[in-house]
Motif scaffolding. Sequence first.
Motif: not given
Length: 527
Positions: A121-122, A124-128, A133, A299
Amino acid sequence: MSTTSSLVSCPICDKLVPEWYVSDHMDRECKGASSSQDRAAPNASKSPPPPPSSAGNKRTMFMASPSSRQKSGTPSIMFPSIKKARPSFDSNSEPSAVTSPAPLAQQRSHSGLSETADSVKRIQNTKLPLAERLRPLTLDSFVGQSELVGPGGILRILIESDRMSSCIFWGGPGLGKTTLARIIAHRTSAAFKEMSAVTQNTVDVKKAIEEAGNLNRLINKRTIVFLDEIHRFNKAQQDIFLPYLERGQIVLIGATTENPSFKLNSALLSRCRVFRLEALSEKDIASIAVRAAQLKQQDLGLEVLGLDDTIAKYISSISNGDARVAINVVDLAMNSLQAGANLDLDCVRRALQRTHVTYGEDEHYDLISALHKSVRGSDDNAALYWLGRMLQGGDDPMYVARRLVRMASEDIGLADNSALPLAMATLQACQAIGMPECDTILAHCVVYLARAPKSVESYKAFKNVKAFVAAENPWPVPMHIRNAPTRMMQRMGYGDGYKYNPDYEEPVEQEYLPEAIRSHSFFDKPE
């Protein structure tokens, strides 16, 4: 006069109860994990009995307003792992039948995500940030520090057995200090509190320690407090941990980029084990850079190819053992690619352009030591390199110039008496024109001192004097070489028998040392 009590969340069932009633609630009526209905309407069920009262101090029943219920229903930031460690319950059994605590792996799964799912999950979080990540959550995916966390490593044994004791992680940025702490947070059955000395103060620490003590008394659960950048607390502030470490109320894990011997007080160090994290090898950095490139390619919707070996080796060679530098270079380089372009060395070099270099206090002292020893060893080439490193790192040129004055007297000394005037002229010139123009002046002086003949005769002799004075009696000055500015002192014999050297054409035989040490020579090697 009546007083009120705030609502708190039960650490076992999460039900909201008055603060004064928590212990009785856990002993008498705690039914394990509460339902959402319980949390939404804490007063709908059986009300707790009224608090004890006395003639001198009556306490009224607590009536929670909607706002207070909402505030109290918010999970405590102190113990985010309490829900993870909540005991498991059999859905077919009676709600009041509390089972024994589940094994550690099961406890972690109760957080709603397993370690693997949490990691996915982390990622895949492109905001981080890309570095966040890629941060590993398990020891098996941790890169580097094999002596500590590899098979048989002492830190790995402590983490896997959940027997962490108070310790300090010491190492430069990007070596995995925070990552190790978060791996411990995932593996431990203890409550875990992450703090930073940059954003939090001793008031926050006291609150965390108080809550740790409450948790230990209520459910016999220990707490690990992780304090990042612990060296930002001064030595007086660090004393706050001592009594609680002494009685085992908390386990402290500190992280610092500075030498603990200088930045942490001795009392705290005596209660903590220091683990030194070494710079990552180029092979380790290359593997991290490849992983970063693969994720970034994913990404951007590109074909996941990783990195060319040449580019990976180049990034690892210039990252100075810092994984974060390598990841950030990959991130910036790939973000700057034009549509359809491939990543090449020129693109990486542009991404790597630096406005500064990493330069900590430890490195400052290491570099000046390297410069001094290179001058002493007459290696002008190495001396220039270390000078360049210091100036590029932003060191004060006046500090360097003052050290050169010392070298001119300590290491060149009597072998070349013009070295000291040149060093003093360098100091004055640096003061007059400053950086960047004074860098050439410093280089001139460094090369001269490195090439000059060396003599430590006066330096060593005075070291012998200091040692002798510290160990011997303060012998009185002989009467004949004492000054006699008054008649009374003359009548007492001050200056009697003194021979004024300019009055004699031949050498004057006269003693200048106290009689007890007259035969001692400070230019000889001490016995």
